[in-house]
Scaffold this motif. Structure first.
Motif, mmCIF file in Angstrom:
data_model
loop_
_atom_site.group_PDB
_atom_site.id
_atom_site.type_symbol
_atom_site.label_atom_id
_atom_site.label_comp_id
_atom_site.label_asym_id
_atom_site.label_seq_id
_atom_site.Cartn_x
_atom_site.Cartn_y
_atom_site.Cartn_z
ATOM 1 N N ASN A 1 27.454 29.337 24.456
ATOM 2 C CA ASN A 1 28.848 29.766 24.431
ATOM 3 C C ASN A 1 29.023 31.229 24.795
ATOM 4 N N ASN A 2 27.973 31.901 25.229
ATOM 5 C CA ASN A 2 28.076 33.303 25.597
ATOM 6 C C ASN A 2 28.943 33.465 26.833
ATOM 7 N N MET A 3 29.731 34.533 26.833
ATOM 8 C CA MET A 3 30.562 34.867 27.983
ATOM 9 C C MET A 3 30.135 36.234 28.486
ATOM 10 N N PHE A 4 30.235 36.426 29.808
ATOM 11 C CA PHE A 4 29.774 37.652 30.437
ATOM 12 C C PHE A 4 30.834 38.178 31.392
ATOM 13 N N LEU A 5 30.866 39.489 31.547
ATOM 14 C CA LEU A 5 31.659 40.095 32.610
ATOM 15 C C LEU A 5 30.802 40.098 33.868
ATOM 16 N N TYR A 6 31.391 39.664 34.966
ATOM 17 C CA TYR A 6 30.703 39.617 36.259
ATOM 18 C C TYR A 6 31.551 40.347 37.282
ATOM 19 N N PHE A 7 30.937 41.279 38.018
ATOM 20 C CA PHE A 7 31.619 42.041 39.059
ATOM 21 C C PHE A 7 31.224 41.488 40.424
ATOM 22 N N ALA A 8 32.219 41.008 41.175
ATOM 23 C CA ALA A 8 32.007 40.481 42.526
ATOM 24 C C ALA A 8 32.514 41.491 43.546
ATOM 25 N N TYR A 9 31.732 41.723 44.605
ATOM 26 C CA TYR A 9 32.132 42.680 45.642
ATOM 27 C C TYR A 9 32.037 42.087 47.044
ATOM 28 N N GLY A 10 31.614 40.848 47.169
ATOM 29 C CA GLY A 10 31.484 40.183 48.471
ATOM 30 C C GLY A 10 32.257 38.885 48.479
ATOM 31 N N SER A 11 31.599 37.816 48.893
ATOM 32 C CA SER A 11 32.297 36.536 49.059
ATOM 33 C C SER A 11 32.801 35.947 47.744
ATOM 34 N N ASN A 12 32.222 36.346 46.624
ATOM 35 C CA ASN A 12 32.705 35.818 45.335
ATOM 36 C C ASN A 12 34.033 36.438 44.902
ATOM 37 N N MET A 13 34.551 37.379 45.677
ATOM 38 C CA MET A 13 35.919 37.852 45.428
ATOM 39 C C MET A 13 36.925 36.780 45.830
ATOM 40 N N ASN A 14 36.519 35.874 46.705
ATOM 41 C CA ASN A 14 37.405 34.829 47.192
ATOM 42 C C ASN A 14 37.654 33.818 46.079
ATOM 43 N N PRO A 15 38.904 33.621 45.670
ATOM 44 C CA PRO A 15 39.172 32.757 44.513
ATOM 45 C C PRO A 15 38.726 31.304 44.702
ATOM 46 N N ALA A 16 38.843 30.768 45.903
ATOM 47 C CA ALA A 16 38.422 29.382 46.137
ATOM 48 C C ALA A 16 36.901 29.255 46.020
ATOM 49 N N ARG A 17 36.183 30.209 46.568
ATOM 50 C CA ARG A 17 34.722 30.180 46.490
ATOM 51 C C ARG A 17 34.271 30.305 45.046
ATOM 52 N N MET A 18 34.887 31.211 44.312
ATOM 53 C CA MET A 18 34.486 31.423 42.923
ATOM 54 C C MET A 18 34.828 30.210 42.059
ATOM 55 N N ALA A 19 35.954 29.571 42.318
ATOM 56 C CA ALA A 19 36.328 28.374 41.552
ATOM 57 C C ALA A 19 35.317 27.256 41.781
ATOM 58 N N LYS A 20 34.816 27.151 42.992
ATOM 59 C CA LYS A 20 33.824 26.124 43.310
ATOM 60 C C LYS A 20 32.468 26.458 42.684
ATOM 61 N N ARG A 21 32.068 27.707 42.791
ATOM 62 C CA ARG A 21 30.760 28.122 42.266
ATOM 63 C C ARG A 21 30.748 28.213 40.742
ATOM 64 N N CYS A 22 31.833 28.654 40.168
ATOM 65 C CA CYS A 22 31.902 28.910 38.722
ATOM 66 C C CYS A 22 33.176 28.319 38.133
ATOM 67 N N PRO A 23 33.225 26.989 37.996
ATOM 68 C CA PRO A 23 34.429 26.364 37.446
ATOM 69 C C PRO A 23 34.744 26.910 36.050
ATOM 70 N N GLY A 24 36.014 27.207 35.829
ATOM 71 C CA GLY A 24 36.428 27.723 34.527
ATOM 72 C C GLY A 24 36.285 29.223 34.378
ATOM 73 N N SER A 25 35.738 29.893 35.395
ATOM 74 C CA SER A 25 35.662 31.359 35.316
ATOM 75 C C SER A 25 37.074 31.924 35.330
ATOM 76 N N ILE A 26 37.235 33.109 34.753
ATOM 77 C CA ILE A 26 38.550 33.730 34.653
ATOM 78 C C ILE A 26 38.535 35.040 35.428
ATOM 79 N N ALA A 27 39.377 35.136 36.431
ATOM 80 C CA ALA A 27 39.515 36.379 37.191
ATOM 81 C C ALA A 27 40.371 37.338 36.373
ATOM 82 N N LEU A 28 39.791 38.474 36.021
ATOM 83 C CA LEU A 28 40.531 39.473 35.256
ATOM 84 C C LEU A 28 41.300 40.410 36.168
ATOM 85 N N GLY A 29 40.828 40.576 37.408
ATOM 86 C CA GLY A 29 41.528 41.412 38.379
ATOM 87 C C GLY A 29 40.619 42.418 39.042
ATOM 88 N N GLY A 30 41.227 43.296 39.821
ATOM 89 C CA GLY A 30 40.492 44.318 40.546
ATOM 90 C C GLY A 30 39.792 45.286 39.602
#
Length: 137
Positions: free
Chosen positions: A2-31
Motif C-alpha cells: 500500500n506504499n505510495m510514492f512521488l514520481y517525477f516525469a520529464y519525458g514521455s511519462n508526462m503524457n497523460p495517456a501514456r502514464m494512464a496505460k503504464r500506471c493505472p490509478g496514478s494521480i497527476a499532481l501537476g507541474g
C-alpha cells in the motif's frame, strides 16, 4: 503493497495517456521542477546533474505496483537507474523518484536525436500540463 510514492516525469511519462496505460490509478499532481539538473537529448529524455539548473516535468503519486511497472518500462536498472531527487511543487520541496540513464546508456546514446513520434508524445504532455516544452522543434 500500500506504499505510495512521488514520481517525477520529464519525458514521455508526462503524457497523460501514456502514464494512464503504464500506471493505472496514478494521480497527476501537476507541474513540478526538478532541482539541480538539466534535460539532455540522448535518443530519449535524460537528465544530468548541473548545480542551479532546473527541469520542468510532472509530479505523480504512484503505487508500489506502478513503481514496479515503471521500472520495467524504463529498463531499470540497466538502461535507467532510479533516483530520489528534490523537486519543487506547490511552494514546497519534496523527495521524488525519477530515472536517469545509466553511464553505459548515456555513452551509447550520446548525440542521438529524439525519434519524431517520441518528441510528439513528450510535447503533448508538456503542453497538457502547461510546463516548458523542450520537445518542440
Amino acid at each position: 503493497m500500500n506504499n505510495m510514492f512521488l514520481y517525477f516525469a520529464y519525458g514521455s511519462n508526462m503524457n497523460p495517456a501514456r502514464m494512464a496505460k503504464r500506471c493505472p490509478g496514478s494521480i497527476a499532481l501537476g507541474g513540478a521542477v526538478l532541482l539541480n539538473h538539466r534535460l539532455v537529448e540522448r535518443l530519449y529524455a535524460d537528465i544530468d546533474f548541473v548545480s542551479g539548473a532546473t527541469v520542468e516535468g510532472v509530479l505523480y503519486l504512484i503505487s508500489e505496483a506502478n513503481l514496479a511497472r515503471l521500472d520495467a518500462c524504463e529498463g531499470y536498472p540497466k538502461v535507467y537507474r532510479r533516483l530520489w531527487l528534490e523537486v519543487e511543487f506547490d511552494g514546497g520541496i519534496y523527495q521524488a523518484i525519477t530515472y536517469e540513464m545509466s553511464r553505459w546508456t548515456k555513452f551509447i546514446r550520446r548525440r542521438k536525436r529524439y525519434p519524431e513520434e517520441y518528441r510528439k508524445i513528450c510535447s503533448f504532455g508538456a503542453d497538457y500540463y502547461g510546463i516548458k516544452n523542450n520537445f518542440k522543434k
